[in-house]
Design a protein around this motif. Structure first.
Motif, PDB file in Angstrom:
ATOM      1  N   ILE A  45       0.826  -1.208   0.000  1.00 36.92           N
ATOM      2  CA  ILE A  45       0.000   0.000   0.000  1.00 36.92           C
ATOM      3  C   ILE A  45       0.859   1.257   0.000  1.00 36.92           C
ATOM      4  CG2 ILE A  45      -1.724   1.324   1.293  1.00 36.92           C
ATOM      5  CD1 ILE A  45      -2.811  -1.328   2.341  1.00 36.92           C
ATOM      6  N   SER A  46       1.881   1.293   0.838  1.00 36.86           N
ATOM      7  CA  SER A  46       2.667   2.510   1.012  1.00 36.86           C
ATOM      8  C   SER A  46       3.560   2.812  -0.195  1.00 36.86           C
ATOM      9  CB  SER A  46       3.523   2.413   2.280  1.00 36.86           C
ATOM     10  OG  SER A  46       4.430   1.330   2.199  1.00 36.86           O
ATOM     11  N   VAL A  47       4.158   1.794  -0.796  1.00 43.40           N
ATOM     12  CA  VAL A  47       5.092   2.046  -1.902  1.00 43.40           C
ATOM     13  C   VAL A  47       4.392   2.652  -3.118  1.00 43.40           C
ATOM     14  CG1 VAL A  47       6.698   0.977  -3.527  1.00 43.40           C
ATOM     15  CG2 VAL A  47       6.764   0.338  -1.114  1.00 43.40           C
ATOM     16  N   PRO A  48       3.264   2.088  -3.611  1.00 47.60           N
ATOM     17  CA  PRO A  48       2.591   2.743  -4.751  1.00 47.60           C
ATOM     18  C   PRO A  48       2.137   4.167  -4.450  1.00 47.60           C
ATOM     19  CG  PRO A  48       1.808   0.492  -4.513  1.00 47.60           C
ATOM     20  CD  PRO A  48       2.629   0.797  -3.288  1.00 47.60           C
ATOM     21  N   LEU A  49       1.625   4.400  -3.232  1.00 51.36           N
ATOM     22  CA  LEU A  49       1.196   5.758  -2.883  1.00 51.36           C
ATOM     23  C   LEU A  49       2.387   6.713  -2.867  1.00 51.36           C
ATOM     24  CD1 LEU A  49      -1.429   5.067  -0.068  1.00 51.36           C
ATOM     25  CD2 LEU A  49      -1.849   5.720  -2.443  1.00 51.36           C
ATOM     26  N   ASN A  50       3.502   6.259  -2.313  1.00 53.38           N
ATOM     27  CA  ASN A  50       4.698   7.104  -2.304  1.00 53.38           C
ATOM     28  C   ASN A  50       5.276   7.273  -3.700  1.00 53.38           C
ATOM     29  OD1 ASN A  50       4.798   7.685   0.447  1.00 53.38           O
ATOM     30  ND2 ASN A  50       5.769   5.738   0.915  1.00 53.38           N
ATOM     31  N   LEU A  51       5.081   6.296  -4.555  1.00 48.77           N
ATOM     32  CA  LEU A  51       5.500   6.429  -5.948  1.00 48.77           C
ATOM     33  C   LEU A  51       4.731   7.546  -6.635  1.00 48.77           C
ATOM     34  CD1 LEU A  51       6.844   5.483  -8.594  1.00 48.77           C
ATOM     35  CD2 LEU A  51       5.065   3.741  -8.769  1.00 48.77           C
ATOM     36  N   ILE A  52       3.418   7.560  -6.443  1.00 45.11           N
ATOM     37  CA  ILE A  52       2.594   8.626  -7.041  1.00 45.11           C
ATOM     38  C   ILE A  52       2.983   9.981  -6.470  1.00 45.11           C
ATOM     39  CG2 ILE A  52       0.241   9.502  -7.258  1.00 45.11           C
ATOM     40  CD1 ILE A  52      -0.709   6.573  -7.160  1.00 45.11           C
ATOM     41  N   PHE A  53       3.122  10.045  -5.142  1.00 43.92           N
ATOM     42  CA  PHE A  53       3.512  11.313  -4.515  1.00 43.92           C
ATOM     43  C   PHE A  53       4.886  11.759  -4.985  1.00 43.92           C
ATOM     44  CE2 PHE A  53       6.073  13.279  -1.192  1.00 43.92           C
ATOM     45  CZ  PHE A  53       5.388  14.469  -1.014  1.00 43.92           C
ATOM     46  N   GLY A  54       5.846  10.831  -5.050  1.00 40.47           N
ATOM     47  CA  GLY A  54       7.207  11.181  -5.454  1.00 40.47           C
ATOM     48  C   GLY A  54       7.264  11.712  -6.860  1.00 40.47           C
ATOM     49  N   LEU A  55       6.518  11.099  -7.776  1.00 41.59           N
ATOM     50  CA  LEU A  55       6.481  11.578  -9.160  1.00 41.59           C
ATOM     51  C   LEU A  55       5.879  12.981  -9.235  1.00 41.59           C
ATOM     52  CD1 LEU A  55       5.356   8.372 -11.112  1.00 41.59           C
ATOM     53  CD2 LEU A  55       7.505   9.621 -11.414  1.00 41.59           C
ATOM     54  N   ALA A  56       4.748  13.169  -8.544  1.00 43.51           N
ATOM     55  CA  ALA A  56       4.091  14.475  -8.583  1.00 43.51           C
ATOM     56  C   ALA A  56       4.962  15.558  -7.950  1.00 43.51           C
ATOM     57  CB  ALA A  56       2.738  14.386  -7.873  1.00 43.51           C
ATOM     58  N   ALA A  57       5.533  15.265  -6.787  1.00 46.20           N
ATOM     59  CA  ALA A  57       6.339  16.266  -6.086  1.00 46.20           C
ATOM     60  C   ALA A  57       7.611  16.603  -6.855  1.00 46.20           C
ATOM     61  CB  ALA A  57       6.692  15.756  -4.687  1.00 46.20           C
ATOM     62  N   SER A  58       8.293  15.596  -7.373  1.00 47.72           N
ATOM     63  CA  SER A  58       9.534  15.851  -8.098  1.00 47.72           C
ATOM     64  C   SER A  58       9.276  16.597  -9.396  1.00 47.72           C
ATOM     65  CB  SER A  58      10.257  14.531  -8.382  1.00 47.72           C
ATOM     66  OG  SER A  58       9.431  13.642  -9.098  1.00 47.72           O
ATOM     67  N   TRP A  59       8.203  16.252 -10.094  1.00 45.33           N
ATOM     68  CA  TRP A  59       7.837  16.980 -11.323  1.00 45.33           C
ATOM     69  C   TRP A  59       7.566  18.448 -11.001  1.00 45.33           C
ATOM     70  CZ3 TRP A  59       7.079  16.015 -16.565  1.00 45.33           C
ATOM     71  CH2 TRP A  59       6.325  16.951 -17.263  1.00 45.33           C
ATOM     72  N   CYS A  60       6.792  18.673  -9.949  1.00 46.00           N
ATOM     73  CA  CYS A  60       6.431  20.040  -9.561  1.00 46.00           C
ATOM     74  C   CYS A  60       7.664  20.843  -9.168  1.00 46.00           C
ATOM     75  CB  CYS A  60       5.430  19.977  -8.416  1.00 46.00           C
ATOM     76  SG  CYS A  60       4.936  21.573  -7.755  1.00 46.00           S
ATOM     77  N   ILE A  61       8.547  20.253  -8.355  1.00 46.50           N
ATOM     78  CA  ILE A  61       9.701  20.981  -7.827  1.00 46.50           C
ATOM     79  C   ILE A  61      10.785  21.179  -8.880  1.00 46.50           C
ATOM     80  CG2 ILE A  61      11.623  20.795  -6.181  1.00 46.50           C
ATOM     81  CD1 ILE A  61       9.631  19.435  -4.266  1.00 46.50           C
ATOM     82  N   ALA A  62      11.024  20.162  -9.699  1.00 47.14           N
ATOM     83  CA  ALA A  62      12.129  20.223 -10.654  1.00 47.14           C
ATOM     84  C   ALA A  62      11.792  21.016 -11.908  1.00 47.14           C
ATOM     85  CB  ALA A  62      12.567  18.817 -11.048  1.00 47.14           C
ATOM     86  N   LYS A  63      10.529  21.023 -12.305  1.00 50.99           N
ATOM     87  CA  LYS A  63      10.171  21.622 -13.585  1.00 50.99           C
ATOM     88  C   LYS A  63       9.593  23.026 -13.462  1.00 50.99           C
ATOM     89  CE  LYS A  63      11.270  17.782 -15.665  1.00 50.99           C
ATOM     90  NZ  LYS A  63      12.481  17.677 -16.519  1.00 50.99           N
ATOM     91  N   PHE A  64       9.215  23.447 -12.258  1.00 48.16           N
ATOM     92  CA  PHE A  64       8.565  24.740 -12.093  1.00 48.16           C
ATOM     93  C   PHE A  64       9.196  25.518 -10.942  1.00 48.16           C
ATOM     94  CE2 PHE A  64       5.422  21.672 -13.639  1.00 48.16           C
ATOM     95  CZ  PHE A  64       5.029  22.292 -14.821  1.00 48.16           C
ATOM     96  N   ARG A  65       9.060  26.822 -10.997  1.00 42.91           N
ATOM     97  CA  ARG A  65       9.479  27.717  -9.924  1.00 42.91           C
ATOM     98  C   ARG A  65       8.250  28.440  -9.404  1.00 42.91           C
ATOM     99  NH1 ARG A  65      12.899  24.812 -10.586  1.00 42.91           N
ATOM    100  NH2 ARG A  65      15.140  25.137 -10.870  1.00 42.91           N
ATOM    101  N   PHE A  66       8.015  28.374  -8.095  1.00 40.90           N
ATOM    102  CA  PHE A  66       6.800  28.920  -7.521  1.00 40.90           C
ATOM    103  C   PHE A  66       7.062  29.290  -6.066  1.00 40.90           C
ATOM    104  CE2 PHE A  66       6.872  24.337  -7.268  1.00 40.90           C
ATOM    105  CZ  PHE A  66       6.625  24.075  -5.936  1.00 40.90           C
ATOM    106  N   PRO A  67       6.277  30.210  -5.496  1.00 42.29           N
ATOM    107  CA  PRO A  67       6.442  30.570  -4.088  1.00 42.29           C
ATOM    108  C   PRO A  67       6.184  29.366  -3.189  1.00 42.29           C
ATOM    109  CG  PRO A  67       5.078  32.175  -5.232  1.00 42.29           C
ATOM    110  CD  PRO A  67       5.268  31.042  -6.175  1.00 42.29           C
ATOM    111  N   GLY A  68       7.044  29.170  -2.205  1.00 41.51           N
ATOM    112  CA  GLY A  68       6.899  28.055  -1.290  1.00 41.51           C
ATOM    113  C   GLY A  68       7.605  26.791  -1.741  1.00 41.51           C
ATOM    114  N   ARG A  69       8.371  26.874  -2.835  1.00 50.43           N
ATOM    115  CA  ARG A  69       9.063  25.689  -3.346  1.00 50.43           C
ATOM    116  C   ARG A  69      10.071  25.162  -2.320  1.00 50.43           C
ATOM    117  NH1 ARG A  69      13.839  25.018  -6.195  1.00 50.43           N
ATOM    118  NH2 ARG A  69      13.914  23.172  -7.570  1.00 50.43           N
ATOM    119  N   SER A  70      10.853  26.041  -1.728  1.00 54.64           N
ATOM    120  CA  SER A  70      11.846  25.615  -0.739  1.00 54.64           C
ATOM    121  C   SER A  70      11.173  25.021   0.493  1.00 54.64           C
ATOM    122  CB  SER A  70      12.725  26.800  -0.325  1.00 54.64           C
ATOM    123  OG  SER A  70      13.443  27.300  -1.433  1.00 54.64           O
ATOM    124  N   PHE A  71      10.040  25.594   0.872  1.00 58.65           N
ATOM    125  CA  PHE A  71       9.307  25.067   2.023  1.00 58.65           C
ATOM    126  C   PHE A  71       8.780  23.664   1.735  1.00 58.65           C
ATOM    127  CE2 PHE A  71       5.286  24.781   4.507  1.00 58.65           C
ATOM    128  CZ  PHE A  71       5.866  24.740   5.772  1.00 58.65           C
TER     129      PHE A  71
END
Length: 282
Positions: free
Chosen positions: A69-95
């Motif tokens: 249960i935990s690994v697939p959920l973390n896989l989805i979260f990891g993909l979404a978070a890394s895509w958001c952080i690596a590809k875009f610049r936005f307020p609160g990124r460092s936080f």
């Protein structure tokens, strides 16, 4: 192939090599040998009996459920978070990056206590859960939640630097050619990060199966019901069933060895693909 001049005297090099090999022998090789020696000390038949007894099988099953249960959920979260952080610049990124790193800096026991404060009988959500007969703590849901919390940074932290190093040029080229976001992800982004993704998932799965502190707090140690493999090992050891404890622990050791092999292969492929994608300086 680059070559490096080594100016240190031979005795310095040999001293560091000796210290390193001695440390690895004492802290890694000898413990591994001892685990398997003790696990099989009563013979193969007894080893099989120890790892197939009802409580051990229940612990294996619960460990697999928590990881599944935990690994697939973390896989989805990891993909979404890394895509958001690596590809875009936005307020609160460092936080956001700081929040992702939070489980690395918080003790797993403290993580478990957080869930006690949230879902316990006297916790913030405890009265509501009791009123609706919803059981979180000392049950499978609490174990899964604790496992998710301590493992969610692994995939994201492997993918963020990899995506940042790759840049956005290929995605931008795909957009110019008319590709949509989902097509870009499947055809461009995912192939470029596949080995980093595998690496993160392997580490996440290993931590999920081996987690002790947070799960220990929320499990209640109900034998045959809420004990994962690490908790079952602890119970056997506390009952002086040392051979049985080492037999069950050997299962986790097998997992660690397999994880190490796959991790090494993934690191090699990541380095190879990264070097091949590096552009020569003008």
């Amino acid at each position: 192939m680059a070559s490096y001049a080594i100016t240190e005297p031979k005795w310095v090099r040999y001293t560091f090599i000796t210290v390193t090999l001695t440390f690895l022998t004492l802290m890694l090789i000898l413990p591994l040998i001892f685990i398997f020696k003790e696990a099989f000390s009563n013979g193969l038949a007894m080893y099989y009996k120890y790892i197939t007894e009802p409580d051990a099988l229940a612990a294996i099953k619960l460990t697999l459920i928590a990881a599944a249960i935990s690994v697939p959920l973390n896989l989805i979260f990891g993909l979404a978070a890394s895509w958001c952080i690596a590809k875009f610049r936005f307020p609160g990124r460092s936080f956001l990056i700081t929040l992702i790193d939070l489980p690395f800096s918080v003790s797993p026991v403290i993580s478990g206590l957080i869930f006690i404060l949230l879902f316990g009988t006297s916790g913030y959500l405890g009265p509501f859960l009791n009123e609706h007969n919803i059981k979180i703590l000392f049950a499978v849901p609490g174990i899964v939640l604790a496992t998710i919390f301590v493992t969610f940074p692994f995939v994201a932290r492997e993918l963020i630097p990899l995506m940042e190093a790759q840049g956005t040029e290929e995605e931008e080229a795909g957009l110019v050619l008319g590709a949509g976001g989902f097509t870009l992800f499947l055809k461009v982004t995912l192939p470029n990060i596949k080995w980093g993704l595998i690496y993160g998932v392997i580490l996440c799965n290993a931590r999920a199966m081996g987690e002790f502190g947070a799960v220990s707090v929320v499990s209640g140690h109900i034998r045959g019901l809420t004990n994962t493999l690490p908790l079952h090992v602890e119970i056997l050891y506390n009952e002086y069933s040392f051979v049985a404890a080492f037999a069950v622990a050997s299962l986790l050791t097998f997992l660690a060895i397999i994880t190490l092999v796959i991790k090494t292969l993934a690191e090699s492929r990541i380095k190879t693909e990264f070097d091949s994608n590096k552009k020569p300086m003008p």
